[in-house]
Motif scaffolding. Sequence first.
Motif, PDB file in Angstrom:
ATOM      1  N   ASP A  15       1.733 -54.314 -67.351  1.00 41.47           N
ATOM      2  CA  ASP A  15       1.549 -55.744 -67.573  1.00 41.47           C
ATOM      3  C   ASP A  15       2.145 -56.238 -68.888  1.00 41.47           C
ATOM      4  OD1 ASP A  15       0.306 -55.757 -65.190  1.00 41.47           O
ATOM      5  OD2 ASP A  15      -1.704 -56.222 -65.934  1.00 41.47           O
ATOM      6  N   PHE A  18       5.616 -57.414 -68.245  1.00 47.31           N
ATOM      7  CA  PHE A  18       5.701 -58.570 -67.343  1.00 47.31           C
ATOM      8  C   PHE A  18       5.136 -59.829 -67.995  1.00 47.31           C
ATOM      9  CE2 PHE A  18       5.351 -55.307 -63.723  1.00 47.31           C
ATOM     10  CZ  PHE A  18       6.727 -55.192 -63.643  1.00 47.31           C
ATOM     11  N   TYR A  25      14.437 -57.096 -64.111  1.00 53.72           N
ATOM     12  CA  TYR A  25      14.745 -57.307 -62.697  1.00 53.72           C
ATOM     13  C   TYR A  25      16.267 -57.266 -62.520  1.00 53.72           C
ATOM     14  CZ  TYR A  25       9.895 -58.821 -62.647  1.00 53.72           C
ATOM     15  OH  TYR A  25       8.526 -58.867 -62.777  1.00 53.72           O
ATOM     16  N   MET A 201       8.769 -63.140 -54.014  1.00 59.43           N
ATOM     17  CA  MET A 201       9.191 -64.215 -54.923  1.00 59.43           C
ATOM     18  C   MET A 201      10.520 -63.913 -55.618  1.00 59.43           C
ATOM     19  SD  MET A 201       7.238 -66.506 -54.147  1.00 59.43           S
ATOM     20  CE  MET A 201       8.235 -67.631 -55.099  1.00 59.43           C
ATOM     21  N   GLU A 202      10.823 -62.643 -55.818  1.00 58.12           N
ATOM     22  CA  GLU A 202      12.156 -62.320 -56.335  1.00 58.12           C
ATOM     23  C   GLU A 202      13.117 -62.241 -55.156  1.00 58.12           C
ATOM     24  OE1 GLU A 202      14.575 -58.717 -58.602  1.00 58.12           O
ATOM     25  OE2 GLU A 202      13.049 -58.289 -57.121  1.00 58.12           O
ATOM     26  N   VAL A 252      11.094 -54.696 -59.445  1.00 60.44           N
ATOM     27  CA  VAL A 252      11.371 -55.421 -58.205  1.00 60.44           C
ATOM     28  C   VAL A 252      10.209 -56.380 -57.954  1.00 60.44           C
ATOM     29  CG1 VAL A 252      11.683 -55.198 -55.710  1.00 60.44           C
ATOM     30  CG2 VAL A 252      12.805 -53.578 -57.251  1.00 60.44           C
ATOM     31  N   GLY A 253      10.563 -57.629 -57.721  1.00 55.01           N
ATOM     32  CA  GLY A 253       9.546 -58.677 -57.629  1.00 55.01           C
ATOM     33  C   GLY A 253       8.986 -58.866 -56.243  1.00 55.01           C
ATOM     34  N   GLY A 254       8.284 -57.842 -55.769  1.00 53.88           N
ATOM     35  CA  GLY A 254       7.665 -57.909 -54.449  1.00 53.88           C
ATOM     36  C   GLY A 254       8.629 -57.471 -53.365  1.00 53.88           C
ATOM     37  N   PHE A 256       7.121 -56.297 -49.619  1.00 55.22           N
ATOM     38  CA  PHE A 256       6.396 -56.571 -48.367  1.00 55.22           C
ATOM     39  C   PHE A 256       7.169 -56.097 -47.151  1.00 55.22           C
ATOM     40  CE2 PHE A 256       5.761 -59.996 -51.512  1.00 55.22           C
ATOM     41  CZ  PHE A 256       4.564 -59.531 -52.001  1.00 55.22           C
ATOM     42  N   HIS A 507       6.689 -52.113 -56.696  1.00 57.36           N
ATOM     43  CA  HIS A 507       7.209 -53.481 -56.841  1.00 57.36           C
ATOM     44  C   HIS A 507       6.015 -54.417 -56.861  1.00 57.36           C
ATOM     45  CE1 HIS A 507       8.013 -51.267 -53.157  1.00 57.36           C
ATOM     46  NE2 HIS A 507       7.420 -52.240 -52.536  1.00 57.36           N
ATOM     47  N   GLY A 508       5.023 -54.011 -57.666  1.00 60.87           N
ATOM     48  CA  GLY A 508       3.820 -54.809 -57.829  1.00 60.87           C
ATOM     49  C   GLY A 508       2.546 -54.002 -57.651  1.00 60.87           C
ATOM     50  N   GLN A 679      -4.597 -55.646 -54.139  1.00 59.40           N
ATOM     51  CA  GLN A 679      -3.818 -55.425 -52.920  1.00 59.40           C
ATOM     52  C   GLN A 679      -4.489 -56.092 -51.718  1.00 59.40           C
ATOM     53  OE1 GLN A 679      -0.739 -53.693 -52.449  1.00 59.40           O
ATOM     54  NE2 GLN A 679      -0.732 -54.123 -54.626  1.00 59.40           N
TER      55      GLN A 679
END
Lengths: 794, 160
Positions: A15, A18, A25, A201-202, A252-254, A256, A507-508, A679
């Motif tokens: 954190d 970030f 990134y 979001m990224e 890496v910004g997310g 999924f 990535h999160g 999560q």
Amino acid sequence: MSEQGIGKRVVRKEDQRFLTGKGHYTDDLQRIRQTHAYFLRSPHAHAKIARIDTKAAQSAPGVVAVFTGADTAAAKVGSLICGWVVKDKHGEPHKAPPHPALAVDTVRHVGDTVAMVIAETEAQAKDAAEKIVVDYQELPAVINPAKALDKGAAQLHAEAPGNLCYDWELGDRAAVDAAFAKAAHVTKIDLVNNRLIPNAMEPRAAAAEYDAGSGQYTLWTTSQNPHVTRLVLSAFVLGIPEHKLRVIAPDVGGGFGSKIFIYAEETLLTWASAKVNRPIKWTAERNESFVSDAHGRDHVTHAELAMDKDGKFLALKVDTIANMGAYLSTFATAVPTYLYGTLLAGQYTTPAIHVNVRSVFTNTAPVDAYRGAGRPEATFVLERIVEQAAREMKIDKAELRRRNFIATDAYPYQTPVALAYDSGNYAGALKKALEMADYDGFEKRRADSKAKGKLRGIGLSAYIEACGLAPSAVVGSLGAGVGQWESAQVRFNPTGNVQVYTGSHSHGQGHETTFAQLVSTQLGVPLDQVEVIHGDTASVPFGMGTYGSRSLAVGGSAIVKACDKIIAKGKKIAAHMLEASAADIEFKNGVFSIAGTDKQVPLGGVVFSAYVPHNYPLNEVEPGMDENAFYDPANFTYPAGVHICEIEIDPDTGVSTIAKFTAVDDFGNLVNPMIVEGQVHGGIGQGIGQALLEHGVYDEKSGQLLTGSYMDYTMPRADDLPSFDVGYQVTPCPHNPLGVKGCGEAGAIAAPAAVMNAIHDALAPVGVKSIDMPATSSRVWQAIQRANTKMAAE
Amino acid sequence: MSVSVSMKVNGKTATGNVEPRTLLVQFIREHLGLTGTHVGCDTSQCGACVVHVDGKSIKSCTMLALRADGADVSTIEGLAKDGTLHPMQEAFREHHGLQCGFCTPGMVMSAIDLVKRHNYKLDEKTVRHGLEGNLCRCTGYHNIVKAVLAGAEAMQAKGV
Ligand code: FES
Ligand code: FES
């Protein structure tokens, strides 16, 4: 130190960077002599390319190069691959039409890549792309998966007649038919699982650089699995020797799921970086993400559940059409088959199940794994039909589930759809969730809402997932092209701090903290002395990356194995130092000691001795303290739980408000409950988004993506969501050393059915029978109006 | 054609020659190398790019660099003072208000302005409504809301 070990809510190490804007990134990179790429994309859903004229673009200001499909075909750039071979009903492999990184003579979806322009600046690349003239001859398109198999539907690929990728089945059809023949009641349901657009979001981004001196390529890319990217690009697509390609997935910004896959853009950047001999960077604009990221879900399903007179499930049959989009993305074929059909037993003892899936090509963006991948679709079918059945049979929905749950002493439990569940306590989770949600008090709250002119409903979702992907032998027998182990390296430095290299990628998810907690507990090293390193094929030995809630169950287990090797080696060194036999040495809290004595040496002393082996058993033990381990799981893990949604609907506006959302999940043991809760929250947010707001919609005639920006695609915002009430049931996984099951996807898997069941419960009294996701206010309002008109007519 | 632009960024004077079409976010990221400010969309919807211009939160993707000429800009990089996190940053860490971190700089900058606009008096509803312009795909907002409420209290207590 115990304050920072396994089971503790430790704030995250990552954190700091970030929160202070110091993350790294992909788009933050600026390489010396860096150029910028821009991709010209198809504006049509389906068209022949009669001619491309790039002359004006070639000579536009700042342009370095322009490439089209003719160039990549001439250079023999390979097709993008699908890495999982699904065999159809007749044992034939799925149809695998080519997927060129740049379209050669046909474009098959809006956003298909047509040309790559490389220029000194992004703006120049974009300006030049506007000067490319493409002569398209439009072809008819097919968008709706339910229509793709129709006679006369537009055809996408000569290799896939009738647009059929495969017609697959699982389960015993004869047993299912026999059970239906003697059923006391059959519940039938038709469902659409709405197309979703992942929207990390990224945006996706990549940068590639070629070193002519060594022949080495470096690719920075927004990937969830850099080693897999390296393997696919080298072995299948570009033919670069694997050791000459370094892949780095920095912060890496997310993801999924959407960043698992190997896309056209990073492929082309890597290839072109040698052609132009300069670094090239590309970052998707959000509109490009919408049309080119792999989408999720998009199923059309009919299901039937047979029961005896007491509501005992006798058999389930499911018929699904799954949309693959225009081309097969990297793992597309596995999602609606082995990650879907195999989960249709859910938490229940249904003895006979049959599922048929036809996967089809349409003129839309490719569809692949999105958070949950197949398992949300299975849960949605099953949990919707179970509550529909409860309504029809007039049995309480919790009671109906209880009557059909697999008993807590039935493990290992072999389902009729291939999986062997290892552990669980479904009735326990249900009980806890019902208490937390005050299920017993619901009818009073429903009456209170009614008094205010509102409709209130409650819905349950008892989900199960198969996670911790995956036992390699099992997935190999089902068609996977790769192993799904994970690797770890635990390396002590002479000064006593530890570097942990993992093939999982964060990535999160917070690996830098969770994995450090693991090592801290296993080896007794303070948390701040442990550094977790991931995302670079040049430093991490190997890896299969992060997807399928596998990081802790598989990657974490590999770390534990490497720690075990450290301890085993340390015992030999300590034995020498303490002049004892290794068999008598114990290791606890970072200290080696002779059992039953106070003679001891700390791990730090042993490590130092391993690097400065002046007095050291060199004939028995090598110097150094650096161990590798690979872990291949014995089985999948089976996280499960119950989510409950309570909703209030204003019938005058159709607006739904979630009054309470409760989740009780069984993830086995928890390493960092704070991270696990995060999560769960995020997954629920996406699940509620699917149920109420999100929908990837293409115009059926033109094939244009109508929801191609945040103005049209409804992302859940802070004021669309409630706070969540999260609890746990702990049944440790019996087959991995940590007893963990995985938590990344649960919310997205469970929530849609809970929300939609609540909506159906609320709307049943006014005569609404069925409503599809997303249940937007306008859809709800229209459904109420239709029901009113119908009731008035009757 | 390029034009010169000058502004104060995180207390220091920053000048540069930019194309007139350059956005403030591009100037911050590409010219000044302050890459903490992110770009998450192309329709001014996501809030990943929020910075403070003359004390107010602004989506820096909607403003030309030239419009900020002479302005006082602060970005996420300017928040922590002498290695101590701003109370809002600290609250995000304490309450796990971030996962991938991509939305985080914009969230934090928006949250600080939100707290000031409400004179430190916020409840869950105002926070959820006030963060409507900032998208997060990871957290489901639950912990962000908790963090902002705690951050507001800490800001008031510390007088920032
Ligand atoms: S980048 Fe500015 S609002 Fe999305
Ligand atoms: S933390 Fe990932 S988008 Fe908010």
